[in-house]
Scaffold this motif. Structure first.
Motif, PDB file in Angstrom:
ATOM      1  N   ARG A   1       0.851  -1.193   0.000  1.00 13.30           N
ATOM      2  CA  ARG A   1       0.000   0.000   0.000  1.00 13.30           C
ATOM      3  C   ARG A   1       0.885   1.241   0.000  1.00 13.30           C
TER       4      ARG A   1
ATOM      5  N   ASP B   1       0.449   5.266   0.776  1.00 15.29           N
ATOM      6  CA  ASP B   1      -0.449   6.256   1.344  1.00 15.29           C
ATOM      7  C   ASP B   1       0.371   7.491   1.700  1.00 15.29           C
ATOM      8  N   LYS B   2       0.129   8.567   0.972  1.00 12.12           N
ATOM      9  CA  LYS B   2       0.824   9.839   1.200  1.00 12.12           C
ATOM     10  C   LYS B   2       2.334   9.659   1.194  1.00 12.12           C
ATOM     11  N   GLY B   3       2.813   8.885   0.232  1.00  9.04           N
ATOM     12  CA  GLY B   3       4.239   8.691   0.064  1.00  9.04           C
ATOM     13  C   GLY B   3       4.855   7.593   0.909  1.00  9.04           C
ATOM     14  N   LYS B   4       4.091   7.006   1.827  1.00  8.83           N
ATOM     15  CA  LYS B   4       4.611   5.954   2.697  1.00  8.83           C
ATOM     16  C   LYS B   4       4.140   4.592   2.192  1.00  8.83           C
TER      17      LYS B   4
END
Length: 135
Positions: A58, A60-63
């Motif tokens: 996954r 999510d916001k670059g992570k």
């Protein structure tokens, strides 16, 4: 048109056990698959291993996070897939209905695949370098 068909069995617990179908089921399904391949309607098909052998990746916001299976929250499990050739979505639906007679209770999600137009997509497949993939 090509369609991706995702088979999701009604009995998730049985699918997650990961055992192969019985010899009788394998023979019955094998004959059906052979007929569909010869007719040109079936382009590819595979069964999927249980989620305990899988992973989810996954972003999510670059992570990026990676979660190894099994996936306890899974209420729907993809147990197999097929890529079929059909003239229309209606024809793909008829093919899925026919397949369900062999697969058993559950559902088939049908998704039309984008067709490649010359010049639109690279001709080479994905590559991986330095831990990054190039899809």
């Amino acid at each position: 048109m090509r369609f991706l068909c995702l088979y999701k069995p009604a009995d998730v617990a049985k699918a997650e056990q990961g055992g192969p179908p019985s010899p009788a089921e394998m023979e019955k399904m094998g004959k059906y698959i052979e007929e569909q391949m010869k007719s040109g309607a079936l382009l590819a098909t595979e069964g999927c291993a249980p989620t305990r052998l899988g992973a989810k990746v996954r972003l999510d916001k670059g992570k990026v996070t990676v979660t190894d299976g099994p996936f306890a929250e899974a209420k729907e499990v993809v147990a197999g897939l097929a890529i079929i050739q059909a003239k229309s979505k209606a024809e793909a639906i008829l093919g899925a209905q026919d397949f369900m007679k062999f697969a058993g209770d559950g559902e088939v999600e049908i998704r039309q695949l984008h067709e490649r137009v010359d010049g639109e997509c690279p001709t080479e497949g994905p590559t991986v370098s330095a831990g990054k993939s190039n899809f």
